[in-house]
Scaffold this active site. Sequence first.
Site, PDB file in Angstrom:
ATOM      1  N   TYR A  82      -4.248   7.554   3.911  1.00  0.00           N
ATOM      2  CA  TYR A  82      -3.783   7.671   2.518  1.00  0.00           C
ATOM      3  C   TYR A  82      -3.467   9.112   2.211  1.00  0.00           C
ATOM      4  O   TYR A  82      -4.040  10.008   2.815  1.00  0.00           O
ATOM      5  CB  TYR A  82      -4.875   7.164   1.564  1.00  0.00           C
ATOM      6  CG  TYR A  82      -4.967   5.670   1.590  1.00  0.00           C
ATOM      7  CD1 TYR A  82      -4.062   4.884   0.873  1.00  0.00           C
ATOM      8  CD2 TYR A  82      -5.927   5.030   2.358  1.00  0.00           C
ATOM      9  CE1 TYR A  82      -4.129   3.500   0.905  1.00  0.00           C
ATOM     10  CE2 TYR A  82      -5.991   3.640   2.397  1.00  0.00           C
ATOM     11  CZ  TYR A  82      -5.098   2.883   1.669  1.00  0.00           C
ATOM     12  OH  TYR A  82      -5.146   1.522   1.710  1.00  0.00           O
ATOM     13  N   HIS A 219      -2.956  -7.618  -5.159  1.00  0.00           N
ATOM     14  CA  HIS A 219      -1.552  -7.817  -4.763  1.00  0.00           C
ATOM     15  C   HIS A 219      -1.168  -9.294  -4.689  1.00  0.00           C
ATOM     16  O   HIS A 219       0.014  -9.624  -4.770  1.00  0.00           O
ATOM     17  CB  HIS A 219      -1.274  -7.166  -3.406  1.00  0.00           C
ATOM     18  CG  HIS A 219      -1.409  -5.678  -3.407  1.00  0.00           C
ATOM     19  ND1 HIS A 219      -0.536  -4.855  -4.074  1.00  0.00           N
ATOM     20  CD2 HIS A 219      -2.320  -4.863  -2.833  1.00  0.00           C
ATOM     21  CE1 HIS A 219      -0.904  -3.584  -3.898  1.00  0.00           C
ATOM     22  NE2 HIS A 219      -1.984  -3.573  -3.157  1.00  0.00           N
TER      23      HIS A 219
END
Length: 328
Positions: A82, A219
């Site tokens: 990330y 999601h």
Amino acid sequence: MASPLSLLHLAVLLCIYLVLPVFAELPRIQHQPKHDGSLNFLVIGDWGRKGLHNQSLVATQMGRMGDKLNIDFVVSTGDNFYDSGIKGVNDPLFLQSFSNIYTAKGLNKQWYTVLGNHDYRGNALAQLSPVLRKIDKRWFCERSFILNAGIVEFFFIDTTPFINNYFHDCNQHYDWRGVFPRQSYLKKLQKDLEEALAKSTSKWKIVVGHHAIRSIGHHGDSPELVKHLIPILKGNNVDMYLNGHDHCLQHIASKDSPLVYITSGAGSKAWRGDVKEDHSDVVKFFYDGQGFMSAQVTNSDANFAFYNVFGESIHHWNLTKSTMHSSV
Ligand SMILES: *[C@@H]1O[C@H](CO)[C@@H](O)[C@H](O)[C@H]1NC(C)=O
Ligand SMILES: *[C@@H]1O[C@H](CO)[C@@H](O)[C@H](O)[C@H]1NC(C)=O
């Protein structure tokens, strides 16, 4: 002016260069199983944050479990670094978020990993580079590949290029080198996957991708994968689809086939706090926090478990081959 012969040469070379990659099969690698054929492994996803957001706690517990189960390897479901993958093969993030975090003896095994959407935001090719394998020999990342480990065959697939939104997202840069033209990339991948699954003689078949097919997490489902992958997986007796992307641990059983959908995407930042109502398949378990998964597989049985940051087993389930075959 070029002679006809050299033009012919050029045409042949162009054909080899352009056509061969299109027909090449998925890379295939072999992992030697234990003498008795059994296989133990851990699964982690969505992890690289320099140890923050409990990444280090999860790593510690994975180390214990890796030792206890004498694991053969670790599977990573992607989003390895990330926020935006790594910049290049010398990016210090590789050490800060991987080598210096998963230091336990029990994790000193091969890691098999795919790319997630966050990895595509950086230099995607760098994660595939053999240079990284020299820096840390545990590292192995390819976009799509087959891992034969005896009784289990794994089919790692590159799911990010399937997701339409990333191609309409003007606020993010994605490293699509090697992906365009997108439609032929996706068609080839589906064809290669289907053929490899049909040919497989392994007892267990596990498909690994970053994005969930089915998820009740933040999601949710990936409609592109529901459409393109479910028929291939159900049609070829795949036992399990393993993914990350949603930062949780979840176990969903298909209503009309033996396929199970497993999310292990809880390697660091979690606690999103939103869960969707869903009744189209059977949701067996959902945990919003950090953790990882273990698998112990033999010819006849497979035992799976989820663990939290304290190393406590918070859900486990078993599959047996005989009952699964009778239910087909
Ligand atoms: C770390 O894990 C503990 C226990 O699950 C949790 O209470 C805490 O919020 C987590 N920390 C972060 C930063 O997510
Ligand atoms: C089911 O799995 C657990 C571990 O996850 C194991 O202890 C148990 O023996 C298994 N049961 C069967 C019937 O295989």
